[in-house]
Design a protein around this motif. Structure first.
Motif, mmCIF file in Angstrom:
data_model
loop_
_atom_site.group_PDB
_atom_site.id
_atom_site.type_symbol
_atom_site.label_atom_id
_atom_site.label_comp_id
_atom_site.label_asym_id
_atom_site.label_seq_id
_atom_site.Cartn_x
_atom_site.Cartn_y
_atom_site.Cartn_z
ATOM 1 N N ALA A 114 -3.289 3.790 2.061
ATOM 2 C CA ALA A 114 -3.335 3.942 3.525
ATOM 3 C C ALA A 114 -3.331 2.749 4.097
ATOM 4 O O ALA A 114 -2.550 2.467 5.039
ATOM 5 N N LEU A 115 -3.945 1.401 3.414
ATOM 6 C CA LEU A 115 -3.560 0.193 4.264
ATOM 7 C C LEU A 115 -2.393 -0.221 4.045
ATOM 8 O O LEU A 115 -1.493 -1.032 4.960
ATOM 9 N N ARG A 116 -1.772 -0.141 2.742
ATOM 10 C CA ARG A 116 -0.128 -0.396 2.637
ATOM 11 C C ARG A 116 0.810 0.295 3.675
ATOM 12 O O ARG A 116 1.585 -0.208 4.062
ATOM 13 N N ALA A 117 0.342 1.686 4.073
ATOM 14 C CA ALA A 117 1.112 2.459 4.999
ATOM 15 C C ALA A 117 1.090 1.467 6.413
ATOM 16 O O ALA A 117 2.027 1.547 7.194
ATOM 17 N N GLN A 118 -0.089 1.168 6.647
ATOM 18 C CA GLN A 118 -0.324 0.741 8.013
ATOM 19 C C GLN A 118 0.382 -0.561 8.033
ATOM 20 O O GLN A 118 0.934 -1.229 9.175
ATOM 21 N N VAL A 119 0.124 -1.303 6.857
ATOM 22 C CA VAL A 119 1.115 -2.958 6.761
ATOM 23 C C VAL A 119 2.517 -2.663 7.103
ATOM 24 O O VAL A 119 3.090 -3.355 7.720
ATOM 25 N N LYS A 150 -8.554 21.204 -1.098
ATOM 26 C CA LYS A 150 -9.375 20.424 -0.391
ATOM 27 C C LYS A 150 -10.390 19.730 -1.402
ATOM 28 O O LYS A 150 -11.311 18.988 -1.148
ATOM 29 N N GLY A 151 -10.024 20.116 -2.615
ATOM 30 C CA GLY A 151 -10.901 19.236 -3.988
ATOM 31 C C GLY A 151 -10.753 18.125 -4.448
ATOM 32 O O GLY A 151 -11.195 17.893 -5.496
ATOM 33 N N THR A 152 -9.925 17.388 -3.817
ATOM 34 C CA THR A 152 -9.678 16.132 -4.205
ATOM 35 C C THR A 152 -8.858 15.111 -3.135
ATOM 36 O O THR A 152 -8.705 15.728 -2.116
ATOM 37 N N GLY A 153 -8.694 13.987 -3.317
ATOM 38 C CA GLY A 153 -8.297 12.940 -2.305
ATOM 39 C C GLY A 153 -6.828 12.917 -2.457
ATOM 40 O O GLY A 153 -6.124 13.142 -3.726
ATOM 41 N N THR A 154 -5.915 12.930 -1.392
ATOM 42 C CA THR A 154 -4.563 12.831 -1.519
ATOM 43 C C THR A 154 -4.057 11.452 -1.156
ATOM 44 O O THR A 154 -3.049 10.942 -1.264
ATOM 45 N N ILE A 155 -4.930 10.833 -0.400
ATOM 46 C CA ILE A 155 -4.960 9.160 0.140
ATOM 47 C C ILE A 155 -6.064 8.647 0.052
ATOM 48 O O ILE A 155 -6.987 9.075 0.344
ATOM 49 N N GLY A 156 -6.059 7.210 -0.259
ATOM 50 C CA GLY A 156 -7.077 6.596 -0.360
ATOM 51 C C GLY A 156 -7.007 5.259 0.356
ATOM 52 O O GLY A 156 -5.828 4.818 1.167
ATOM 53 N N ASP A 157 -8.106 4.280 0.616
ATOM 54 C CA ASP A 157 -8.067 3.201 1.449
ATOM 55 C C ASP A 157 -6.617 2.133 1.021
ATOM 56 O O ASP A 157 -6.293 1.558 2.106
ATOM 57 N N ILE A 158 -6.454 2.062 -0.393
ATOM 58 C CA ILE A 158 -5.352 0.937 -0.751
ATOM 59 C C ILE A 158 -3.777 1.389 -0.052
ATOM 60 O O ILE A 158 -3.235 0.684 0.586
ATOM 61 N N ALA A 204 5.743 9.165 -7.101
ATOM 62 C CA ALA A 204 6.452 9.323 -5.856
ATOM 63 C C ALA A 204 5.339 9.171 -4.702
ATOM 64 O O ALA A 204 5.958 8.894 -3.710
ATOM 65 N N GLN A 205 4.211 9.234 -5.006
ATOM 66 C CA GLN A 205 3.304 8.829 -3.815
ATOM 67 C C GLN A 205 3.338 7.395 -3.555
ATOM 68 O O GLN A 205 3.562 7.150 -2.265
ATOM 69 N N LYS A 206 3.470 6.602 -4.564
ATOM 70 C CA LYS A 206 3.288 5.175 -4.247
ATOM 71 C C LYS A 206 4.865 4.840 -3.716
ATOM 72 O O LYS A 206 4.908 4.055 -2.718
ATOM 73 N N LYS A 207 5.685 5.415 -4.140
ATOM 74 C CA LYS A 207 7.253 5.164 -3.565
ATOM 75 C C LYS A 207 7.225 5.666 -2.233
ATOM 76 O O LYS A 207 7.824 4.958 -1.150
ATOM 77 N N ALA A 208 6.504 6.927 -1.939
ATOM 78 C CA ALA A 208 6.736 7.260 -0.446
ATOM 79 C C ALA A 208 6.152 6.402 0.372
ATOM 80 O O ALA A 208 6.398 5.809 1.460
ATOM 81 N N ILE A 209 4.689 5.751 0.090
ATOM 82 C CA ILE A 209 3.964 4.738 0.835
ATOM 83 C C ILE A 209 4.719 3.768 0.767
ATOM 84 O O ILE A 209 4.951 2.823 2.003
ATOM 85 N N LYS A 243 -0.641 -4.159 -3.606
ATOM 86 C CA LYS A 243 -1.120 -3.346 -2.530
ATOM 87 C C LYS A 243 -0.808 -3.906 -1.321
ATOM 88 O O LYS A 243 -1.913 -3.728 -0.314
ATOM 89 N N GLY A 244 0.013 -4.469 -0.971
ATOM 90 C CA GLY A 244 0.318 -5.250 0.380
ATOM 91 C C GLY A 244 -0.271 -6.768 0.544
ATOM 92 O O GLY A 244 -0.034 -7.371 1.543
ATOM 93 N N SER A 245 -1.153 -7.087 -0.241
ATOM 94 C CA SER A 245 -1.479 -8.557 -0.174
ATOM 95 C C SER A 245 -0.528 -9.491 -0.502
ATOM 96 O O SER A 245 -0.616 -10.718 -0.010
ATOM 97 N N ASN A 246 0.406 -9.392 -1.267
ATOM 98 C CA ASN A 246 1.591 -10.299 -1.817
ATOM 99 C C ASN A 246 0.725 -11.421 -2.448
ATOM 100 O O ASN A 246 1.323 -12.523 -2.913
ATOM 101 N N LEU A 247 -0.504 -11.342 -3.180
ATOM 102 C CA LEU A 247 -1.242 -12.404 -3.540
ATOM 103 C C LEU A 247 -0.257 -12.782 -5.086
ATOM 104 O O LEU A 247 -0.077 -13.945 -5.160
ATOM 105 N N ARG A 248 -0.061 -12.037 -6.090
ATOM 106 C CA ARG A 248 0.549 -12.209 -7.025
ATOM 107 C C ARG A 248 1.853 -12.418 -6.953
ATOM 108 O O ARG A 248 2.717 -13.349 -7.359
#
Length: 496
Positions: free
Chosen positions: A364-369, A354-362, A332-337, A111-116
């Protein structure tokens, strides 16, 4: 020459690495960051290595892509907190060689951290020698890497995107750099993949000035302990192979078909950033384009004006059997991000659901990074407080706590989609501000920008005249008499 010792490694409480810093690497990656970005490596990843006593690193069992990256490492000598660029280099005591190793097979799980992917034991060998920082010019260092005796990286610090003093000063704005902390300063082009039995060597010198770290030597061995089934397991694809080797050709992959993806020039981007969407909308209308606005969305950063090329992602309605095949894993969502590039805008088709989420914090953070300029979805956003707190704007229909799979399957990317009542194609230009979001065909963008700039100049003149008490009759829009006065006003401004 002093040597890197176990005592020096034990003093390192933090190992901080820079993503992209060499122009050659930026060109290879196809993106140039505006500001430096960083990730942490655990101090347990540090190791010593020399020709006499090479370090050994395992390519974990089941992994294919152990990447190596020769880098210059800075060792902090005295604490740095909110120091200026002019003083920053005095806080560095030593310069040495390092190898920023990592397995691309686990990037998807980080998820963008590179930890592992970058934090394994032995994944940060350093040494063997130390060069005193006060004995060298940080802009005149040389980094070289050899893979099985072949020189594969050879670059200098003369034209870094972010000079070393800037990195130290930038990091110290928010966190204290402590004595012994290590900063890995980025790798030039030429980083690639090592396999068991290979030897990687890295050396830093002052570009022929007589000071050198000697060669940092690392031998690669095959890991024998498989990953447990209760955590992320290695996996890879052609995108990771291309990134690890540096090119599709080097990875032994067939050449990618030309995509025809357009490029938004810096000059055109600056022009579009200088005008309002209201002005652009009126110019689009003059050209017969009325259905080019993405409607009904709210921005987490309404004060920001955003310009970027569109990348697209389509969700289809959830069907349980299809979600099993398309919803999990690196979908496909993760590939796009994970493929959105610096300055691009990811636009999602969620059918206005509108009845569910299409993006969340992790994600979105990856896209920002990765440097995305914005995310646009005509569906919901999960983890809304965290997403709203990010610097990257997200445009959304509403917050919602439910996970994606309640209503959606991530289906495909970089195709023509519908979002917020309009059609968006990959490579369209997205312009957004407090008034709304516009989709601009690239072919029209240059003349549209020029005409919008001219229109806003006229409107500045009109506003001044109204402020002086003139009626808008014949002034807005300009009749022949007022246009003559405007042209005189414009000429006067040009001569000022």
């Amino acid at each position: 020459m002093e040597q890197v010792t176990d005592h020096i490694l034990a003093a390192a409480r933090k190992v901080i690495a820079v993503h992209i810093n060499y122009p050659s690497r930026a060109a290879q990656r196809g993106r140039t960051p505006e500001q430096p970005s960083y990730f942490l490596k655990p101090s347990s990843s540090l190791a010593l290595g020399s020709a006499a006593a090479p370090s050994t690193v395992e390519r974990p069992a089941g992994c294919e892509l152990l990447g190596y990256e020769g880098e210059i490492a800075l060792i902090i000598g005295k604490p740095a907190r909110r120091v200026g660029i002019e003083d920053a280099w005095s806080h560095v005591e030593w310069v040495t060689a390092s190898n920023d190793l990592g397995v691309y097979d686990l990037r998807y799980a980080d998820k963008g951290s590179n930890l592992r992917s970058k934090g394994g034991d032995g994944f940060t060998p350093v040494g063997p020698g130390l060069i005193a920082a006060d004995a060298v010019d940080p802009a005149k260092l040389r980094i070289r890497t050899w893979h099985n005796g072949e020189l594969v990286q050879d670059d200098t610090t003369g034209d870094l995107l972010f000079p070393f003093a800037r990195l130290v000063a930038d990091l110290s704005q928010l966190l204290t750099l402590e004595e012994g902390d290590i900063i890995l300063t980025g790798t030039p082009a030429g980083a690639s993949v090592a396999t068991p039995g290979d030897v990687v060597e890295v050396e830093v010198d002052n570009d022929g000035g007589g000071l050198t770290t000697g060669r940092l030597v690392t031998r690669v061995v095959e890991g024998t302990t498989p990953f447990a089934d209760f955590g992320a397991r290695p996996r890879t694809d052609d995108l990771q192979r291309e990134e690890a080797y540096g090119s599709r050709e080097a990875a032994g992959l067939a050449a990618a078909q030309p995509s025809g993806t357009p490029v938004l020039s810096p000059e055109l981007k600056t022009k579009l950033e200088s005008v309002c969407t209201a002005t652009l909308s009126s110019q689009l209308r003059k050209r017969g384009l009325n259905n080019v606005s993405i409607d009904g969305l709210t921005s987490t950063r309404p004060e920001r004006r955003i310009v970027g090329l569109a990348r697209t992602l389509r969700y289809v309605p959830n069907r349980e059997d299809l979600f099993k095949t398309h919803g999990g894993g690196f979908n496909a969502q993760k590939k796009a991000i994970d493929s959105v590039n610096e300055g691009e805008i990811l636009v999602m088709e969620a059918r206005g659901e509108k009845g569910t989420g299409t993006i969340g914090d992790i994600l979105a953070l990856r896209a920002q990074v990765r440097g995305a300029a914005a995310i646009i979805t005509d569906g919901g956003v999960r983890d809304f407080s965290a997403v709203a707190a990010m610097d990257m704007p997200t445009y959304y229909a509403n917050p919602h706590p439910a996970v994606l799979g309640r209503r959606h399957i991530p289906w495909d990317t970089d195709i023509t989609i519908a979002c917020g009542g309009t059609t968006v194609q990959p490579g369209d230009i997205i312009v957004a501000d407090a008034d709304g979001i516009l989709v601009i065909p690239l072919a029209l963008a240059e003349e549209l920008a020029d005409d919008s700039i001219a229109q806003e100049r006229e409107e500045t003149f009109i506003a001044e005249m109204v402020q002086q008490g003139h009626s808008v009759d014949g002034l807005y829009p300009l009749n022949a008499g007022w246009r003559t006065r405007y042209e005189q006003w414009e000429a006067g401004k040009a001569n000022d």
